[in-house]
Design a protein around this motif. Structure first.
Motif, PDB file in Angstrom:
ATOM      1  N   GLY A   1       0.823  -1.201   0.000  1.00 58.10           N
ATOM      2  CA  GLY A   1       0.000   0.000   0.000  1.00 58.10           C
ATOM      3  C   GLY A   1       0.853   1.246   0.000  1.00 58.10           C
ATOM      4  O   GLY A   1       1.816   1.339   0.734  1.00 58.10           O
TER       5      GLY A   1
ATOM      6  N   SER B   1       0.551   5.660  -1.202  1.00 60.51           N
ATOM      7  CA  SER B   1      -0.228   6.854  -0.916  1.00 60.51           C
ATOM      8  C   SER B   1      -1.624   6.741  -1.516  1.00 60.51           C
ATOM      9  O   SER B   1      -1.877   5.966  -2.422  1.00 60.51           O
ATOM     10  CB  SER B   1       0.490   8.075  -1.491  1.00 60.51           C
ATOM     11  N   ARG B   2      -2.534   7.543  -0.971  1.00 56.05           N
ATOM     12  CA  ARG B   2      -3.910   7.555  -1.465  1.00 56.05           C
ATOM     13  C   ARG B   2      -4.164   8.915  -2.081  1.00 56.05           C
ATOM     14  O   ARG B   2      -3.909   9.943  -1.476  1.00 56.05           O
ATOM     15  CB  ARG B   2      -4.863   7.302  -0.307  1.00 56.05           C
TER      16      ARG B   2
ATOM     17  N   TYR C   1      -5.540   4.111  -4.046  1.00 57.51           N
ATOM     18  CA  TYR C   1      -4.216   3.771  -3.516  1.00 57.51           C
ATOM     19  C   TYR C   1      -3.350   3.309  -4.671  1.00 57.51           C
ATOM     20  O   TYR C   1      -3.837   2.747  -5.647  1.00 57.51           O
ATOM     21  CB  TYR C   1      -4.301   2.624  -2.506  1.00 57.51           C
TER      22      TYR C   1
ATOM     23  N   HIS D   1      -3.557  -0.064  -8.918  1.00 62.11           N
ATOM     24  CA  HIS D   1      -4.331   1.012  -8.316  1.00 62.11           C
ATOM     25  C   HIS D   1      -5.608   0.405  -7.768  1.00 62.11           C
ATOM     26  O   HIS D   1      -6.275  -0.358  -8.471  1.00 62.11           O
ATOM     27  CB  HIS D   1      -4.638   2.090  -9.361  1.00 62.11           C
TER      28      HIS D   1
ATOM     29  N   ASP E   1     -10.652   1.500  -1.370  1.00 67.68           N
ATOM     30  CA  ASP E   1     -11.079   0.848  -0.129  1.00 67.68           C
ATOM     31  C   ASP E   1     -12.045  -0.296  -0.431  1.00 67.68           C
ATOM     32  O   ASP E   1     -11.999  -1.347   0.205  1.00 67.68           O
ATOM     33  CB  ASP E   1     -11.745   1.859   0.816  1.00 67.68           C
TER      34      ASP E   1
ATOM     35  N   LEU F   1      -3.918   2.060   6.929  1.00 69.56           N
ATOM     36  CA  LEU F   1      -4.346   3.028   5.922  1.00 69.56           C
ATOM     37  C   LEU F   1      -5.436   3.944   6.459  1.00 69.56           C
ATOM     38  O   LEU F   1      -5.438   5.141   6.161  1.00 69.56           O
ATOM     39  CB  LEU F   1      -4.825   2.303   4.666  1.00 69.56           C
TER      40      LEU F   1
END
Length: 127
Positions: free
Chosen positions: A8, A10-11, A16, A34, A37, A123
């Motif tokens: 994981g 960055s969002r 993500y 990519h 959630d 996250l």
């Protein structure tokens, strides 16, 4: 052979960025993915169902599952069976598919679900 879980990152705008890493004596690959959630929830549901089937002594079978959902980016096709098969598919950029048969140890799905739960909590804490 090592197939690492998606890492994981960055969002951005609800997405993500992660990476799937495959390393064998024959091939090594890194594939950006990519996911959202909702994709993580889908993977959790898949692992929970596999763990329940394992506990019940059910054969490792069932329909294939694409994660994250195919069509948006590179993705994994998870095919329960003996051996369990992971297809790493990149239709958009390279057009390459790598098929990785895995002999998974007992309890793999429960351990994977637990690790994924920790990732999802981390996250959530970041955002």
């Amino acid at each position: 052979m090592v197939l690492e879980e998606a890492r994981g990152g960055s969002r951005r705008d609800g997405w993500y960025e992660g990476e799937v890493v495959i390393e064998t004596g024959f091939v090594g690959a890194r594939l950006p993915v990519h996911f959202t959630d909702a994709d993580l929830a889908d993977l959790t549901a898949f692992l929970v169902a596999r763990a329940a089937a394992e506990e019940d002594g059910a054969l490792p079978d069932g329909p294939a599952t694409d994660w994250p959902e195919s069509g948006r980016s590179a993705y994994l096709r998870l095919r329960p069976g003996d051996p369990f098969v992971v297809e790493v598919r990149d239709p958009a950029q390279s057009g390459v598919t790598v098929i990785v048969p895995l002999q998974l140890p007992d309890g793999w799905a429960a351990r994977g679900s637990s690790r994924l739960g920790r990732l999802r909590a981390e996250l959530d804490d970041r955002h």
